[in-house]
Design a protein around this motif. Sequence first.
Motif, PDB file in Angstrom:
ATOM      1  N   LYS A 203      19.609   0.864  45.763  1.00 53.03           N
ATOM      2  CA  LYS A 203      19.129   1.584  44.655  1.00 53.03           C
ATOM      3  C   LYS A 203      20.244   1.170  43.331  1.00 53.03           C
ATOM      4  CE  LYS A 203      16.972   5.552  46.543  1.00 53.03           C
ATOM      5  NZ  LYS A 203      16.761   7.156  46.377  1.00 53.03           N
ATOM      6  N   GLN A 204      21.686   0.871  43.592  1.00 55.55           N
ATOM      7  CA  GLN A 204      22.491   0.457  42.743  1.00 55.55           C
ATOM      8  C   GLN A 204      22.156  -0.687  42.387  1.00 55.55           C
ATOM      9  OE1 GLN A 204      26.442   1.523  44.641  1.00 55.55           O
ATOM     10  NE2 GLN A 204      26.130   3.567  44.387  1.00 55.55           N
ATOM     11  N   ALA A 205      21.896  -1.491  43.268  1.00 53.55           N
ATOM     12  CA  ALA A 205      21.416  -2.954  42.800  1.00 53.55           C
ATOM     13  C   ALA A 205      20.265  -3.125  41.869  1.00 53.55           C
ATOM     14  CB  ALA A 205      21.491  -3.853  44.040  1.00 53.55           C
ATOM     15  N   VAL A 206      19.167  -2.427  42.131  1.00 52.47           N
ATOM     16  CA  VAL A 206      18.082  -2.245  41.488  1.00 52.47           C
ATOM     17  C   VAL A 206      18.556  -1.978  39.731  1.00 52.47           C
ATOM     18  CG1 VAL A 206      15.924  -1.276  40.920  1.00 52.47           C
ATOM     19  CG2 VAL A 206      16.565  -2.218  43.440  1.00 52.47           C
ATOM     20  N   MET A 207      19.333  -0.651  39.890  1.00 51.54           N
ATOM     21  CA  MET A 207      19.856  -0.295  38.556  1.00 51.54           C
ATOM     22  C   MET A 207      20.647  -1.373  37.916  1.00 51.54           C
ATOM     23  SD  MET A 207      19.834   2.056  36.203  1.00 51.54           S
ATOM     24  CE  MET A 207      19.000   3.163  37.193  1.00 51.54           C
ATOM     25  N   LYS A 208      21.404  -2.192  38.499  1.00 49.87           N
ATOM     26  CA  LYS A 208      22.332  -3.093  37.745  1.00 49.87           C
ATOM     27  C   LYS A 208      21.374  -4.148  37.410  1.00 49.87           C
ATOM     28  CE  LYS A 208      26.394  -5.879  39.101  1.00 49.87           C
ATOM     29  NZ  LYS A 208      27.206  -6.619  40.198  1.00 49.87           N
ATOM     30  N   ASP A 209      20.623  -4.448  38.042  1.00 51.66           N
ATOM     31  CA  ASP A 209      19.596  -5.618  37.396  1.00 51.66           C
ATOM     32  C   ASP A 209      19.012  -4.979  35.949  1.00 51.66           C
ATOM     33  OD1 ASP A 209      20.141  -7.418  39.303  1.00 51.66           O
ATOM     34  OD2 ASP A 209      18.133  -7.257  40.295  1.00 51.66           O
ATOM     35  N   LYS A 210      18.404  -3.811  36.152  1.00 50.27           N
ATOM     36  CA  LYS A 210      18.065  -3.001  34.915  1.00 50.27           C
ATOM     37  C   LYS A 210      18.990  -2.922  33.816  1.00 50.27           C
ATOM     38  CE  LYS A 210      13.918  -1.276  33.290  1.00 50.27           C
ATOM     39  NZ  LYS A 210      13.332  -0.385  33.991  1.00 50.27           N
ATOM     40  N   LEU A 211      20.256  -2.622  34.080  1.00 49.36           N
ATOM     41  CA  LEU A 211      21.113  -2.511  33.041  1.00 49.36           C
ATOM     42  C   LEU A 211      21.660  -3.784  32.628  1.00 49.36           C
ATOM     43  CD1 LEU A 211      23.789  -0.059  34.726  1.00 49.36           C
ATOM     44  CD2 LEU A 211      22.170   0.448  32.971  1.00 49.36           C
ATOM     45  N   ARG A 212      21.503  -5.261  33.510  1.00 45.78           N
ATOM     46  CA  ARG A 212      21.517  -6.480  32.884  1.00 45.78           C
ATOM     47  C   ARG A 212      20.503  -6.781  31.940  1.00 45.78           C
ATOM     48  NH1 ARG A 212      24.892 -10.525  33.190  1.00 45.78           N
ATOM     49  NH2 ARG A 212      24.382 -12.722  33.177  1.00 45.78           N
ATOM     50  N   ALA A 213      19.387  -6.323  32.084  1.00 37.19           N
ATOM     51  CA  ALA A 213      18.355  -6.632  31.241  1.00 37.19           C
ATOM     52  C   ALA A 213      18.560  -5.893  29.923  1.00 37.19           C
ATOM     53  CB  ALA A 213      17.027  -6.151  31.965  1.00 37.19           C
ATOM     54  N   LYS A 214      19.030  -4.876  29.940  1.00 37.78           N
ATOM     55  CA  LYS A 214      19.270  -3.980  28.737  1.00 37.78           C
ATOM     56  C   LYS A 214      20.621  -4.622  27.870  1.00 37.78           C
ATOM     57  CE  LYS A 214      20.661   0.496  27.202  1.00 37.78           C
ATOM     58  NZ  LYS A 214      21.099   2.099  27.509  1.00 37.78           N
ATOM     59  N   ASP A 215      21.474  -5.353  28.672  1.00 36.98           N
ATOM     60  CA  ASP A 215      22.526  -5.973  27.965  1.00 36.98           C
ATOM     61  C   ASP A 215      22.097  -7.143  27.134  1.00 36.98           C
ATOM     62  OD1 ASP A 215      24.418  -4.296  28.777  1.00 36.98           O
ATOM     63  OD2 ASP A 215      24.843  -5.760  30.564  1.00 36.98           O
ATOM     64  N   PHE A 216      20.769  -7.788  27.498  1.00 41.78           N
ATOM     65  CA  PHE A 216      20.052  -8.885  26.770  1.00 41.78           C
ATOM     66  C   PHE A 216      19.032  -8.388  25.893  1.00 41.78           C
ATOM     67  CE2 PHE A 216      21.962 -11.195  30.382  1.00 41.78           C
ATOM     68  CZ  PHE A 216      22.647 -12.102  29.815  1.00 41.78           C
ATOM     69  N   GLY A 217      18.752  -7.141  25.970  1.00 40.14           N
ATOM     70  CA  GLY A 217      17.978  -6.484  24.926  1.00 40.14           C
ATOM     71  C   GLY A 217      16.243  -6.877  25.494  1.00 40.14           C
ATOM     72  N   ILE A 218      16.065  -7.090  27.047  1.00 42.12           N
ATOM     73  CA  ILE A 218      14.886  -7.133  27.543  1.00 42.12           C
ATOM     74  C   ILE A 218      14.160  -5.787  27.608  1.00 42.12           C
ATOM     75  CG2 ILE A 218      13.842  -8.123  29.811  1.00 42.12           C
ATOM     76  CD1 ILE A 218      16.209 -10.168  29.952  1.00 42.12           C
ATOM     77  N   HIS A 219      12.946  -6.020  27.341  1.00 42.67           N
ATOM     78  CA  HIS A 219      12.066  -4.767  27.373  1.00 42.67           C
ATOM     79  C   HIS A 219      10.612  -4.960  28.461  1.00 42.67           C
ATOM     80  CE1 HIS A 219      14.734  -2.298  24.882  1.00 42.67           C
ATOM     81  NE2 HIS A 219      14.399  -3.457  24.004  1.00 42.67           N
ATOM     82  N   THR A 220      10.501  -6.041  28.190  1.00 44.07           N
ATOM     83  CA  THR A 220       9.006  -6.640  28.998  1.00 44.07           C
ATOM     84  C   THR A 220       9.352  -7.692  29.971  1.00 44.07           C
ATOM     85  OG1 THR A 220       8.561  -8.525  27.313  1.00 44.07           O
ATOM     86  CG2 THR A 220       8.022  -6.129  26.799  1.00 44.07           C
ATOM     87  N   ILE A 221       8.361  -7.934  30.792  1.00 38.37           N
ATOM     88  CA  ILE A 221       8.692  -8.973  31.717  1.00 38.37           C
ATOM     89  C   ILE A 221       7.220  -9.921  31.875  1.00 38.37           C
ATOM     90  CG2 ILE A 221      10.398  -8.115  33.467  1.00 38.37           C
ATOM     91  CD1 ILE A 221       7.946  -6.749  35.085  1.00 38.37           C
ATOM     92  N   PRO A 222       7.428 -10.755  32.398  1.00 34.67           N
ATOM     93  CA  PRO A 222       8.295 -11.836  32.790  1.00 34.67           C
ATOM     94  C   PRO A 222       9.413 -12.031  31.585  1.00 34.67           C
ATOM     95  CG  PRO A 222       6.643 -13.252  32.777  1.00 34.67           C
ATOM     96  CD  PRO A 222       5.987 -11.842  32.646  1.00 34.67           C
ATOM     97  N   SER A 223      10.902 -12.046  31.756  1.00 26.98           N
ATOM     98  CA  SER A 223      11.744 -12.387  31.083  1.00 26.98           C
ATOM     99  C   SER A 223      12.650 -13.388  31.786  1.00 26.98           C
ATOM    100  CB  SER A 223      12.435 -11.338  30.486  1.00 26.98           C
ATOM    101  OG  SER A 223      11.754 -10.630  29.398  1.00 26.98           O
ATOM    102  N   LEU A 224      13.067 -14.344  30.985  1.00 29.46           N
ATOM    103  CA  LEU A 224      13.934 -15.551  31.552  1.00 29.46           C
ATOM    104  C   LEU A 224      15.377 -15.271  30.671  1.00 29.46           C
ATOM    105  CD1 LEU A 224      11.632 -18.352  31.938  1.00 29.46           C
ATOM    106  CD2 LEU A 224      12.121 -16.662  33.579  1.00 29.46           C
TER     107      LEU A 224
END
Length: 215
Positions: free
Chosen positions: A160-181
Amino acid sequence: MTTIEFFHDAVCGWCYLLSPRLRKIAEKYPVRIVHRTFVLQHNEQEMIARFGSLSNAKQEILQHWKQCQLFSENPELINVERMRIAPFDYPTGYLAALYAKAIEQLCGQQAHWDFFDAVQRAHLYEARNIADAQVLNEIAKAQGFVNAELFTKLCSPCIKQAVMKDKLRAKDFGIHTIPSLVVNGKKVVSQTLSLAQLEQLISTNETDQYAEEKL
């Protein structure tokens, strides 16, 4: 080598289009694909909050599926009508994300990718309920990933922490939609690129890298 972080959710039709294109890019160019989970809705309550009701969710999302068909190389692999009559509410991708991260930690990024693609096919073509653990177990078994170690890993808080970590990384890049690269930890592209656009992205990145090396 170019590193592309691919943020995705197993229920995302646009991710379904992009993944095989990225595979072609990875076969042709020196590119490393890193898979990041990005769960749109974690549970039914979040689905209802987003769409108003579970029935509205399925209806609206299947309209997105129809749009995906228009831009797909293989529109027959998106089975709108089969999902429409499926006897379950539209699933979330959270459980699939947990499985994908568990498999990744045990077997690596390529295993994550293979499992993710298999889950997407089961979802968008076979209209199976990928929020059902039994369905995911069957998919994982077909991919050769089912064993006691996997189930132990799934029960670990670190997944669960790994899934959350990915979401937090997305937040660092300002990602709100997918797919995102995210290319080399710098450039963010939040859209479904065609194969030609992906090749242009890689070509531009290689040119930029060369210019930086010359400075």
